[in-house]
Scaffold this motif. Structure first.
Motif, PDB file in Angstrom:
ATOM      1  N   THR A  39      51.547  33.301  40.545  1.00  0.00           N
ATOM      2  CA  THR A  39      52.744  34.111  40.788  1.00  0.00           C
ATOM      3  C   THR A  39      53.454  33.577  42.025  1.00  0.00           C
ATOM      4  O   THR A  39      52.916  32.748  42.766  1.00  0.00           O
ATOM      5  N   ARG A  40      54.642  34.100  42.268  1.00  0.00           N
ATOM      6  CA  ARG A  40      55.445  33.612  43.392  1.00  0.00           C
ATOM      7  C   ARG A  40      55.236  34.437  44.661  1.00  0.00           C
ATOM      8  O   ARG A  40      55.382  33.929  45.764  1.00  0.00           O
TER       9      ARG A  40
ATOM     10  N   GLU B 243      49.575  41.159  42.934  1.00  0.00           N
ATOM     11  CA  GLU B 243      48.873  42.440  42.802  1.00  0.00           C
ATOM     12  C   GLU B 243      49.165  43.067  41.435  1.00  0.00           C
ATOM     13  O   GLU B 243      48.266  43.570  40.760  1.00  0.00           O
ATOM     14  N   GLU B 244      50.432  43.007  41.023  1.00  0.00           N
ATOM     15  CA  GLU B 244      50.835  43.602  39.745  1.00  0.00           C
ATOM     16  C   GLU B 244      50.165  42.889  38.572  1.00  0.00           C
ATOM     17  O   GLU B 244      49.617  43.527  37.660  1.00  0.00           O
ATOM     18  N   VAL B 245      50.186  41.549  38.584  1.00  0.00           N
ATOM     19  CA  VAL B 245      49.582  40.773  37.500  1.00  0.00           C
ATOM     20  C   VAL B 245      48.066  40.976  37.463  1.00  0.00           C
ATOM     21  O   VAL B 245      47.455  41.105  36.394  1.00  0.00           O
ATOM     22  N   TRP B 246      47.449  41.012  38.644  1.00  0.00           N
ATOM     23  CA  TRP B 246      45.993  41.217  38.731  1.00  0.00           C
ATOM     24  C   TRP B 246      45.582  42.532  38.073  1.00  0.00           C
ATOM     25  O   TRP B 246      44.591  42.598  37.338  1.00  0.00           O
TER      26      TRP B 246
ATOM     27  N   MET C 156      36.143  39.754  32.126  1.00  0.00           N
ATOM     28  CA  MET C 156      36.362  38.464  32.788  1.00  0.00           C
ATOM     29  C   MET C 156      36.322  38.583  34.313  1.00  0.00           C
ATOM     30  O   MET C 156      36.419  37.596  35.022  1.00  0.00           O
ATOM     31  N   LYS C 157      36.239  39.825  34.794  1.00  0.00           N
ATOM     32  CA  LYS C 157      36.142  40.106  36.232  1.00  0.00           C
ATOM     33  C   LYS C 157      37.230  39.380  37.036  1.00  0.00           C
ATOM     34  O   LYS C 157      36.941  38.527  37.890  1.00  0.00           O
ATOM     35  N   PRO C 158      38.496  39.672  36.783  1.00  0.00           N
ATOM     36  CA  PRO C 158      39.597  39.001  37.496  1.00  0.00           C
ATOM     37  C   PRO C 158      39.517  39.224  39.010  1.00  0.00           C
ATOM     38  O   PRO C 158      39.189  40.322  39.470  1.00  0.00           O
ATOM     39  N   VAL C 159      39.812  38.174  39.761  1.00  0.00           N
ATOM     40  CA  VAL C 159      39.833  38.270  41.223  1.00  0.00           C
ATOM     41  C   VAL C 159      41.201  37.835  41.728  1.00  0.00           C
ATOM     42  O   VAL C 159      41.969  37.173  41.014  1.00  0.00           O
ATOM     43  N   LEU C 160      41.463  38.196  42.990  1.00  0.00           N
ATOM     44  CA  LEU C 160      42.775  37.967  43.586  1.00  0.00           C
ATOM     45  C   LEU C 160      42.604  37.107  44.831  1.00  0.00           C
ATOM     46  O   LEU C 160      41.738  37.380  45.670  1.00  0.00           O
ATOM     47  N   VAL C 161      43.437  36.077  44.980  1.00  0.00           N
ATOM     48  CA  VAL C 161      43.370  35.193  46.144  1.00  0.00           C
ATOM     49  C   VAL C 161      44.784  34.903  46.635  1.00  0.00           C
ATOM     50  O   VAL C 161      45.616  34.405  45.873  1.00  0.00           O
TER      51      VAL C 161
ATOM     52  N   VAL D  37      41.323  34.015  37.958  1.00  0.00           N
ATOM     53  CA  VAL D  37      41.775  34.150  39.333  1.00  0.00           C
ATOM     54  C   VAL D  37      43.298  34.231  39.339  1.00  0.00           C
ATOM     55  O   VAL D  37      43.988  33.440  38.691  1.00  0.00           O
ATOM     56  N   VAL D  38      43.822  35.226  40.042  1.00  0.00           N
ATOM     57  CA  VAL D  38      45.264  35.385  40.221  1.00  0.00           C
ATOM     58  C   VAL D  38      45.595  34.940  41.635  1.00  0.00           C
ATOM     59  O   VAL D  38      44.976  35.413  42.600  1.00  0.00           O
ATOM     60  N   CYS D  39      46.538  34.021  41.774  1.00  0.00           N
ATOM     61  CA  CYS D  39      46.839  33.487  43.099  1.00  0.00           C
ATOM     62  C   CYS D  39      48.345  33.364  43.307  1.00  0.00           C
ATOM     63  O   CYS D  39      49.127  33.365  42.361  1.00  0.00           O
ATOM     64  N   VAL D  40      48.726  33.284  44.574  1.00  0.00           N
ATOM     65  CA  VAL D  40      50.109  32.981  44.942  1.00  0.00           C
ATOM     66  C   VAL D  40      50.170  31.482  45.217  1.00  0.00           C
ATOM     67  O   VAL D  40      49.429  30.973  46.056  1.00  0.00           O
TER      68      VAL D  40
END
Length: 722
Positions: free
Chosen positions: A4-5, A11-14, A24-29, A57-60
């Motif tokens: 994401t940008r 946070e929203e996508v996560w 899949m236990k998504p995590v945020l970084v 993993v969701v990241c910026v």
């Protein structure tokens, strides 16, 4: 890996991934205050290949330098990068080699509803020759045109090294060629190097079965504007050659024909068994072109060496000289309409060169050469007087005597519609939200032209007289001073802009003018058949109430038209307002290879009653004739205009979609790349009666129908009262 940008978007996508795929236990970084501990925990879960490890993993942007995760093989670009370099780096993360036994091919998923997405991925090919091995072409369906390009690129990679230097996908030769008739049994395209200079470098790609070769030449030579040993000019030239063995024709395109000495080149690669196709057959490119208007031409005096070029209105003088046999035609560039499309053809008789004002892929260039050959190959055909049917600008000394029915922006403004603005005083309005209309016609024939947006308007008067220095003038009648702005340039007064890119005025007799030049057209349309008039029972619909507005007022002409026609279309868009394409835009998927585009124009009755007054049709027929520009600019331009206008309504909580939605509109935009667009125009005027329509109105309708047919291959439906 989901990119994401912004942090908020991450946070929203996560949250969505946690809801959709908790297993899949998504995590945020992402970086920022307070994220050090959270990021460390997330990264530990990513490296954990056990049952408690994370698979999403969701990241910026990216995970940080030095992080190597070959197990990441699916990338979801929820927001595309602004920088191509960053996009390349991001995609590079998931293309790294992993265990072949447990890890599959890398995949990149991006949102093609964003019209910029395909362009950005296309730009990736420009970064290096091997990206086409990493990233598959975007389209979900392998459309026919894409498949042809794939075949061409694959064939060219079979011999030569050019594909190691740059991406063949991104080559865009101009639609231009010299054509040679050949007599050889084989050709030797790699001998092209014999026309190069000693210090030139070159690379080529050759498809031997298809007889197609592409080469790029790098040349350094001293500057020609001074005697300096240390200053050199660097140029890269593109050369494309195709030998059509069946027709014994050689096509050569060069980005600089003189620099690559194409006539000597043709002789070398064919063993001197070739002849340049030149002379009168070159001008057969203008066969089947409707309403041709010469933009420029060159002629030479009979019996003399003198050469004269003609441009703009002066072209009329050149055409007259040719027809009087005082000179002969050497070259011409002409605009007109062919098979419903607006085209520009150019040809040079002596150089044997033909061109169009377009560029395309290598596959498209090959197809264009085939079509061009069909036009020019009949050398023994009788030479027609190609100048006979040309439109000719004639200088007016007073206003034209036919009634003006429409005003259009000039050619340059229409072709570069985005990033142009009209200033009403100090207020800037995008050009696509500004309407042009005939406000009034004065007794002396001067035309009052109204420029208007939703909230602002101004009226300027176009007067024509020999007494004016330029033969015409635009003077403000009412409203604020109007200015015109192109992209990042300065705002100029409207009359200054119109001096170089004038309004186009269309008249009831089918002719048009710009500034003080009139272009007569001999349509000879005749009357619109009265038997083809369609009638609706406009029961209880006030004839003076045209627009339904944002509230969708059912007691209006526009809403009634929608109700009558909505079953005919998959999508109906309310485009009513300043700068509209039409009151209603209808789209329908006719079949797998055809889209039906319909522009519906409605108008309230003149003086609010049924009458025989031709005023009922002046504006409607003008709108219908202006509709051809929508067809010629294409579905992508229409999509962008409708989307922008819809988004303005959305800010107030309203939608312009009467049937369908933005996703369907995007679907039609994408399908238009591989499908034929059938064009139709409907005009609805309850103020006219089919039982009592006079000849003047039928002649105007007939002229409009023929104009639509010649310029856009469009059909016309006319709906009136019984």
């Amino acid at each position: 890996m989901a990119r994401t940008r912004t942090k908020e978007r991450a946070e929203e996508v996560w949250k969505h991934y946690r809801k959709l795929a908790p297993e899949m236990k998504p995590v945020l970084v992402y970086s920022g205050p307070g994220r050090k501990t959270g990021n460390a925990k997330s990264m530990a879960q990513l490296y954990d290949r056990g049952v408690n490890g994370s698979r999403i993993v969701v990241c910026v942007d990216m995970l940080g330098e030095g992080v190597d995760l070959p197990n990441l093989k699916i990338a979801a670009l929820h927001d595309t990068h602004k920088s191509l370099a960053v996009t390349l780096q991001f995609i590079g993360r998931i293309t790294r080699k992993g265990d072949d036994k447990t890890i599959g091919e890398a995949t990149v998923v991006t949102n093609i509803a964003d019209p910029e997405a395909e362009r950005k991925l296309g730009d990736l090919y420009a970064e290096g020759a091997d990206w086409d091995k990493i990233i598959k072409r975007l389209s979900e369906e392998r459309i026919e045109q894409e498949l042809r390009l794939q075949d061409v690129v694959a064939g060219l990679k079979s011999k030569g090294t050019l594909h190691n230097q740059l991406s063949l996908w991104n080559l865009r030769p101009r639609f231009s060629t010299q054509i040679y008739r050949t007599r050889c049994l084989a050709w030797s395209p790699t001998l092209y190097t014999r026309v190069l200079k000693a210090r030139d470098e070159s690379w080529y790609a050759l498809d031997e079965p298809q007889n197609l070769m592409v080469a790029v030449v790098h040349r350094e030579e001293p500057v020609d504007w001074g005697n300096y040993q240390t200053l050199e000019e660097t140029n890269y030239y593109l050369l494309v050659m195709r030998w059509d063995q069946a027709n014994q024709a050689l096509f050569i395109y060069a980005s600089d024909y003189e620099a690559l000495r194409t006539e000597q080149l043709a002789a070398i690669v064919t063993g001197d068994n070739t002849r340049l196709l030149s002379g009168t057959p070159i001008f057969q490119i203008l066969n089947n072109v409707e309403l041709p208007l010469a933009k420029s031409l060159g002629s030479s005096r009979v019996g003399a060496i003198s050469f004269t070029s003609y441009f703009g209105p002066n072209v009329t003088e050149g055409l007259a000289s040719i027809e009087k046999a005082e000179s002969e035609l050497n070259n011409i560039a002409c605009i007109g309409y062919e098979n419903g499309d607006r085209v520009l053809w150019g040809g040079a008789k002596r150089k044997g060169k033909v061109w169009q004002q377009r560029a395309g892929t290598l596959a498209e260039w090959v197809e264009w050469c085939d079509r061009t050959w069909q036009k020019v190959s009949a050398e023994k055909a009788s030479a027609p007087n190609i100048t006979e049917d040309f439109l000719r600008p004639l200088r007016l000394t007073s206003p034209h005597n036919s009634y003006p029915i429409a005003i259009e922006w000039g050619e340059h403004a229409q072709n570069a519609f985005s990033d142009q603005f009209v200033f009403f005083g100090t207020t800037s309005i995008p050009l696509y939200l500004v309407d042009l209309e005939v406000a009034a016609v004065q007794q002396d024939g001067s035309i009052d032209i109204r420029l208007s947006s939703e909230t602002l308007s101004a009226t300027y008067r176009l007067s024509i007289s020999n007494g004016f220095p330029a033969g015409y003038r635009h003077t403000k009648v009412s409203g604020p001073d109007v200015g015109f702005k192109k992209k990042n340039k300065e705002v100029v007064p409207l009359d200054e802009h119109l001096a170089v890119d004038p309004f186009v005025v269309r008249y009831a007799d089918g002719t048009y003018s710009y500034n003080c030049y009139h272009i007569p057209t001999s349509l000879n349309a005749g009357r619109f058949p009265a038997a083809r008039l369609e009638t609706w029972p406009w029961k209880n619909i006030p004839l003076n109430r045209e627009s339904m507005g944002k509230s969708r007022d059912a007691n209006t002409i526009q809403h009634y038209a929608f109700q009558r026609l909505k079953a005919d279309f998959d999508l109906v868009f309310n485009d009513d307002g300043s700068g509209e394409a039409a009151d209603l835009v209808g789209l329908k998927e006719a079949d797998e290879k055809t889209i039906r585009l319909c522009l519906i124009h409605c108008k309230n009755a003149y003086k609010g009653v049924i009458s025989q007054d031709i005023q009922n049709f002046y504006v409607l027929c003008g709108q219908a004739q202006k509709s051809v520009t929508v067809k010629h600019h294409g579905m992508l331009r229409l999509y962008n205009d409708l989307k922008r206008r819809h988004e303005l309504w959305m800010k107030d909580g309203h939608t312009r979609f009467l049937k369908g939605d933005i996703k369907q509109l995007a679907y039609f935009r994408d399908k238009s790349r591989r499908a034929t667009v059938e064009f139709e125009v409907i005009i609805a005027q309850p103020g006219a009666s089919a039982a009592a329509l006079n000849d003047d109105a039928l002649l105007l309708l007939g002229t409009t129908e023929l104009y639509l047919k010649k310029t856009a291959a469009a059909s016309l439906r006319v709906i009136v009262s019984p």
